[in-house]
Design a protein around this motif. Structure first.
Motif: not given
Length: 467
Positions: A189-214
């Motif tokens: 959530a903090d990562l998305m907020a930081a991206c938004a504040a920097q003008g980066v439009d995020v399409d998706q953010i999610h857990p991925e396949y490998a251990p601890g991977q996003f």
């Protein structure tokens, strides 16, 4: 759009006045320093920093930096070519004011990518960002083309409290699992907020396949801005992680086994505001120019891997049937093919249709990777190249006769094999120019020598925290 004009001593028209105004705004917002960022040939992000008060001078005259960094290895050892690797000389780093942004996750700091210029005010032939700007400008001038690009970012999130050098996943939930999302909910959530504040439009953010991977997917921009955004987003991911007691790795392989971290590239060619990857009469709606472009990339994939998968650790990731795209195959929405055609959702295809290039990871310098991919595609477009029969399913399951008929072969299984392909590819070497092409070869050979005799576990450990 990115300014494609080269920096000049004294500043481009209006740059100095603009820098003075921006510096005042940043100071009023509590910013004290500016990170001047670039990526070296080995794929490592390097920086110099200046106080905000120096922004006006930097825009006019640049900031000094040795050209020796063009031949740094990931472990900071230095190799040499006939013109690079010496302690002699100096360059000037010119910040791109269009990309200047206050860093939400690093209060007191702003960030800007740089182009590197010689002391005589000429382009530095080893500057990867200048190389990409030149490729984009040439495509517009010679073919009437523009491009949109985005780099997917996969990373492994570990505990900063882990023993030195080790990776301990910070989340234990399953791949793509709701549990993992909950475990690192505050961080993301903090990562998305930081991206938004920097003008980066995020399409998706999610857990991925490998251990601890996003994974985070961001909006497409012109190629230079997309490469800038890739660097900025990684800086942000790392900074937010540090505030949460976490440590992140963008290495292609944090361990010797399993699925690694990719940096898939999405790329589309446009002319007069029209997406060439849809609405045409070729397969899956491609126009002839789009097919030629995709065919050009496909034909040069073995050599391109020296740029897009530049680390010895890359070849721990590039294994069959692990969604890395390790065969010279293409297909519609086929995630095991090196080239995946993305048609987009019905009703949005004019905006969404694109080419995804899968054998790319985040050890790659994004400016080099995008520039080389576009150069390969343009060669295919100019020659009217056509694609072979497409592949469905996993190319690893093709029988030898079918694979041969479709031109499907394994990409290099080692960095040494990729370098051999790159050295033999005249089109890519000519696109990069002799100085940059020789730097790529020398740095890759240096990485090969650095891991000689190491087993897979030790290779993974050697690069785990380098990118």
């Amino acid at each position: 759009m990115t300014t494609l004009a080269d920096p000049v001593p004294g500043g481009r028209l209006g740059d100095v006045e603009r820098a003075a105004a921006l510096g005042g705004e940043l100071s009023a917002g509590g910013v004290h320093g500016i990170v001047l960022a670039y990526v070296d040939t080995a794929g490592v992000g390097r920086v110099k920093t200046v106080p905000v008060s120096a922004l006006r001078s930097a825009a006019a005259w640049g900031v000094g930096m040795s050209p020796v960094f063009d031949t740094f290895l990931a472990d900071d050892r230095i190799v040499a070519t006939d013109v690079l690797g010496s302690p002699d000389g100096d360059l000037r780093l010119f910040p791109d004011l269009d990309r200047l942004v206050a860093l939400a996750a690093q209060p007191g700091w702003a960030w800007a990518p740089v182009d590197r210029v010689t002391q005589d005010g000429e382009r530095h032939p080893g500057c990867s960002r200048t190389f990409l700007r030149s490729v984009v400008a040439d495509a517009a001038r010679e073919h009437g083309l523009a491009f949109r690009a985005a780099v997917e970012i996969e990373w492994s999130v570990g505990l900063d409290s882990a023993p030195a050098g080790e990776f301990v996943p910070a989340a234990t939930g399953p791949a793509y699992g709701a549990t993992r999302q909950v475990e690192l909910s505050d961080y993301t959530a903090d990562l998305m907020a930081a991206c938004a504040a920097q003008g980066v439009d995020v399409d998706q953010i999610h857990p991925e396949y490998a251990p601890g991977q996003f994974e985070i997917s961001v909006g497409a921009l012109d190629p230079v801005a997309a490469a800038d955004r890739s660097v900025l987003v990684r800086q942000t991911i790392r900074a937010v992680a540090g505030r949460h007691g976490l440590r992140v790795s963008f290495s292609p392989a944090v361990g010797a086994q399993g699925v690694g971290n990719g940096g898939h590239v999405h790329l589309s060619a446009w002319r007069d505001g029209v997406n060439l990857h849809t609405g045409g009469d070729r397969r899956h709606g491609m126009t002839p120019d789009a097919e030629g472009f995709v065919a050009g990339v496909l034909s040069r994939l073995p050599a391109l891997t020296a740029v897009t998968a530049p680390s010895p650790a890359s070849y721990l990731r590039l294994r069959p049937s692990q969604w890395a795209g390790v065969f010279t195959a293409w297909g519609l929405e086929t995630r095991e093919c090196a080239l995946r055609l993305v048609r987009g959702t019905a009703g949005l295809r004019a905006q969404q249709a694109n080419l995804e290039v899968k054998p790319v990871d985040l050890a790659a310098n994004p400016y080099l990777a995008l520039g080389a991919l576009i150069a390969a595609g343009l060669d295919g477009l100019a020659s009217g190249a056509v694609l072979p029969e497409e592949t469905t399913g996993d190319p690893a399951g093709l029988d030898a006769r079918t694979a041969e008929a479709r031109g499907v072969r394994r990409l290099p299984v080692s960095l040494a094999g990729a370098v051999a392909e790159f050295r033999a590819d005249e089109v890519l070497r000519a696109a990069l120019g002799p100085v940059l092409a020789d730097a790529v070869s020398a740095v890759r050979q240096g990485e090969i020598d650095a891991v000689e005799g190491l087993d897979d576990e030790r290779v993974a450990a050697a690069y785990r925290w380098k990118y």
